[in-house]
Scaffold this active site. Structure first.
Site, short mmCIF file in Angstrom:
data_model
loop_
_atom_site.label_atom_id
_atom_site.label_comp_id
_atom_site.label_asym_id
_atom_site.label_seq_id
_atom_site.Cartn_x
_atom_site.Cartn_y
_atom_site.Cartn_z
N LYS A 193 0.84 -1.21 0.00
CA LYS A 193 0.00 0.00 0.00
C LYS A 193 0.87 1.25 0.00
O LYS A 193 0.65 2.18 -0.78
CB LYS A 193 -0.90 0.01 1.24
CG LYS A 193 -1.58 1.34 1.50
CD LYS A 193 -2.46 1.31 2.71
CE LYS A 193 -1.78 1.67 4.01
NZ LYS A 193 -1.47 3.11 4.20
N ASN A 194 1.87 1.27 0.88
CA ASN A 194 2.66 2.49 1.04
C ASN A 194 3.58 2.79 -0.14
O ASN A 194 4.13 3.88 -0.23
CB ASN A 194 3.46 2.45 2.36
CG ASN A 194 2.56 2.64 3.57
OD1 ASN A 194 1.36 2.85 3.42
ND2 ASN A 194 3.14 2.55 4.75
N CYS A 232 -7.21 13.13 13.12
CA CYS A 232 -6.21 12.68 14.10
C CYS A 232 -6.38 11.19 14.37
O CYS A 232 -7.30 10.77 15.03
CB CYS A 232 -6.38 13.45 15.40
SG CYS A 232 -5.50 12.71 16.78
N ARG A 236 -0.40 15.08 12.89
CA ARG A 236 0.52 14.74 11.79
C ARG A 236 0.72 15.98 10.94
O ARG A 236 0.08 16.16 9.90
CB ARG A 236 -0.05 13.57 10.98
CG ARG A 236 0.05 12.27 11.73
CD ARG A 236 -0.57 11.12 11.00
NE ARG A 236 0.32 10.46 10.07
CZ ARG A 236 0.03 9.30 9.48
NH1 ARG A 236 -1.10 8.69 9.72
NH2 ARG A 236 0.87 8.74 8.64
N ASP A 276 4.84 0.82 12.11
CA ASP A 276 3.63 0.18 11.60
C ASP A 276 3.50 -1.27 12.07
O ASP A 276 2.42 -1.86 11.94
CB ASP A 276 3.63 0.20 10.06
CG ASP A 276 3.28 1.58 9.52
OD1 ASP A 276 2.87 2.44 10.31
OD2 ASP A 276 3.43 1.79 8.30
N ARG A 288 -8.42 -0.44 4.82
CA ARG A 288 -7.52 0.54 4.17
C ARG A 288 -6.18 -0.10 3.79
O ARG A 288 -5.50 0.40 2.89
CB ARG A 288 -7.24 1.71 5.12
CG ARG A 288 -8.40 2.67 5.30
CD ARG A 288 -7.97 3.88 6.12
NE ARG A 288 -6.62 4.26 5.74
CZ ARG A 288 -5.62 4.47 6.59
NH1 ARG A 288 -5.81 4.37 7.88
NH2 ARG A 288 -4.42 4.79 6.16
C1 UD1 Z 1 4.45 7.00 6.41
C2 UD1 Z 1 3.61 5.76 6.24
C3 UD1 Z 1 3.10 5.27 7.59
C4 UD1 Z 1 4.26 5.09 8.55
C5 UD1 Z 1 5.13 6.33 8.61
C6 UD1 Z 1 6.40 6.13 9.43
C7 UD1 Z 1 2.62 5.96 4.03
C8 UD1 Z 1 1.39 6.16 3.23
N1 UD1 Z 1 2.48 6.06 5.37
O1 UD1 Z 1 3.60 8.01 6.97
O2 UD1 Z 1 2.42 4.04 7.39
O3 UD1 Z 1 3.74 4.82 9.84
O4 UD1 Z 1 5.55 6.72 7.28
O5 UD1 Z 1 7.13 5.07 8.94
O6 UD1 Z 1 3.68 5.68 3.51
N2 UD1 Z 1 6.21 14.89 10.74
C9 UD1 Z 1 6.27 16.23 11.06
N3 UD1 Z 1 6.20 17.15 10.04
C10 UD1 Z 1 6.08 16.79 8.73
C11 UD1 Z 1 6.03 15.42 8.42
C12 UD1 Z 1 6.09 14.48 9.45
O7 UD1 Z 1 6.38 16.61 12.23
O8 UD1 Z 1 6.04 17.66 7.86
C13 UD1 Z 1 6.30 13.89 11.82
C14 UD1 Z 1 5.02 13.06 11.94
O9 UD1 Z 1 4.03 13.73 12.71
C15 UD1 Z 1 5.54 11.81 12.62
C16 UD1 Z 1 6.92 11.65 12.01
O10 UD1 Z 1 7.30 12.93 11.51
O11 UD1 Z 1 5.63 11.99 14.00
C17 UD1 Z 1 7.02 10.61 10.91
O12 UD1 Z 1 6.10 10.92 9.89
P1 UD1 Z 1 6.33 10.51 8.37
O13 UD1 Z 1 7.59 9.72 8.24
O14 UD1 Z 1 6.17 11.74 7.55
O15 UD1 Z 1 5.09 9.53 8.14
P2 UD1 Z 1 4.07 9.53 6.95
O16 UD1 Z 1 4.75 9.82 5.68
O17 UD1 Z 1 2.87 10.34 7.32
#
Ligand code: UD1
Length: 419
Positions: free
Chosen positions: A22-23, A116, A121, A308, A400
């Site tokens: 999925k990711n 949330c 996020r 995850d 999902r």
């Molecule tokens: C992706 C994955 C999700 C996985 C996560 C971490 C997909 C669709 N989803 O989510 O399944 O759990 O990586 O491996 O691929 N953050 C900020 N600011 C930003 C962006 C992120 O503070 O602009 C923080 C987030 O709140 C979180 C951390 O960084 O605490 C990691 O987030 P991120 O790696 O961006 O996860 P996703 O891409 O949302």
């Protein structure tokens, strides 16, 4: 509202072919926007998030068809650059369309994705990176309005304060057709980033360093369509391994990504399961009772233990012999599944980012509600290992990310039905 009814206590046993990731599929589908031609994506899982991505693509003017795990996307015509809030809110990863639409058209309007589920996020890293690439970003009435005054993004040196998966993907998507070179320092190293880069290279992009923490992208004027096979889903793989382990069963996962699943396997092995891998297969046999994991399980960016997989491993450790400790370092609200596990008889204490699990001898069936995708999967695992019947509601969360989960469980001999 659908539910899963599970009669637990059966040892799972069998062979299953793992679904596509999925990711990986989601950013790759967004990447198809950049190609201006036809992309054929094989091994694409049938999931509600994938249908949401298809709806966004069709809204933008692309033609997206999906059948038998193949998505065919033609992005010759893009006539819309705004993604309405309703579509943005269907899934959090809608935000990765920002980089792709900007890369293709030099403008886009999106809104904050989703609500949330795992805590706040934010998308501050995405936005500041776009600004560094010459994009003017304004926020107004809940909308994020982006445009490149020069008509096109330009290359930039970007150092991420944290290796965010989504921000890394958004930067790559915006940079592959930008003017000049982009360097991402402290980029995420998740295998799905390499899969996105593999797809973009197949479309003519010039990217190096993916899988490491410094990615270099040389912008190209134009990309083209391609045929691409999506990598296997390492988190679904981890889920089915943990599910089998907690029922004392035996499984062969075929079409699996062995080295990418290694950070999970190396921890699961400490429970006493026998795990062997060969080619793209993972074999697991579990004994009568699992052992607790002695070292603290710290979720970390790849190649650390994946956040995850935290909930699904926990569902196996709640009945293991001894005390296991988790430290959740990625999301600040990722223990919402623990209330349901406690209702089933688990002994779990949560304090901030720490969860302490004292293994109990057995769980009992209960009426529980999935709170998020992986938390929901952990409840399915727990229900399969429990004595008696469980009823899980809120299963839209599970749909999902897991392709026909009840069919997979039945293939392994589990007693499950969807009502
Ligand atoms: C992706 C994955 C999700 C996985 C996560 C971490 C997909 C669709 N989803 O989510 O399944 O759990 O990586 O491996 O691929 N953050 C900020 N600011 C930003 C962006 C992120 O503070 O602009 C923080 C987030 O709140 C979180 C951390 O960084 O605490 C990691 O987030 P991120 O790696 O961006 O996860 P996703 O891409 O949302």
């Amino acid at each position: 509202m659908q539910k899963l009814i599970i009669n637990g206590g059966k040892r799972l046993r069998g062979e299953i072919k793992l679904q596509g990731s999925k990711n990986s599929s989601l950013p790759i589908m967004a990447g198809a926007v950049l190609c201006g031609g036809e992309c054929v994506l094989n091994n694409c899982p049938e999931l509600t998030d994938i249908y949401s991505a298809s709806r966004i693509l069709n809204h933008l003017g692309c033609k997206c068809r999906f059948s038998e795990n193949t998505a065919v996307i033609n992005s010759a015509d893009i006539n819309v650059t705004e993604i309405p809030e309703k579509l943005m809110r269907e899934m959090r990863s809608s935000i990765i369309f920002m980089g792709a639409v900007l890369g293709r058209t030099g403008e886009c309007i999106v809104s904050m994705p989703g609500g949330c589920e795992l805590g706040s996020r934010p998308i501050d890293m995405h936005i500041s990176a776009m600004r560094k690439m010459g994009i003017d970003v304004k926020e107004s009435h809940g909308k994020i309005i982006c445009h490149a005054p020069s008509g096109k993004a330009h290359g930039a040196k970007i150092s991420l304060p944290f290796p965010s998966v989504g921000a890394t993907e958004n930067i790559i998507l915006c940079a592959v057709t930008a003017d000049g070179e982009t360097i991402i320092n402290n980029s995420a190293r998740e295998p799905e980033i390499s899969d996105l880069c593999g797809f973009l290279r197949a479309c003519g992009a010039e990217i190096s360093g993916d899988g490491e923490s410094r990615i270099v992208i040389k912008g190209k004027n134009k990309l083209h369509g391609c045929d691409y096979r999506i990598m296997p889903d390492r988190i679904a793989g981890a889920t089915y391994l943990a599910m089998t382990a907690c029922t004392g069963g035996e499984i062969i996962l075929t079409d699996a990504c062995v080295s990418e699943t290694e950070p999970f396997i190396s921890v699961l092995e400490q429970t006493g399961c026998t795990i062997t891998t060969y080619d793209n297969r993972i074999y697991l046999r579990s004994g009568s009772r699992l052992k607790a994991v002695r070292d603290r399980i710290r979720t970390m960016p790849h190649p650390g233990f994946p956040t995850d997989a935290q909930a699904v491993l926990m569902s196996a450790l709640v009945t293991a012999d001894g005390v296991s400790v988790f430290e959740e370092n990625i999301f600040d609200c990722r223990y919402r599944h623990t209330d349901a596990l406690v209702k089933m008889g688990a002994d779990i204490q949560v304090l901030g980012k720490i969860a302490v699990i004292k293994g109990v001898s057995r769980l009992h069936g209960a009426e529980i509600q999935a709170t998020d995708l992986r938390g929901g999967a952990s409840m399915v695992n727990a229900a399969l290992s429990a004595e008696g019947t469980s009823e899980i509601s809120g299963i839209h969360h599970i749909d999902r990310g897991y392709e026909k989960i009840e069919n997979v469980v039945r293939l392994l001999g589990g007693d499950i039905r969807r009502v």
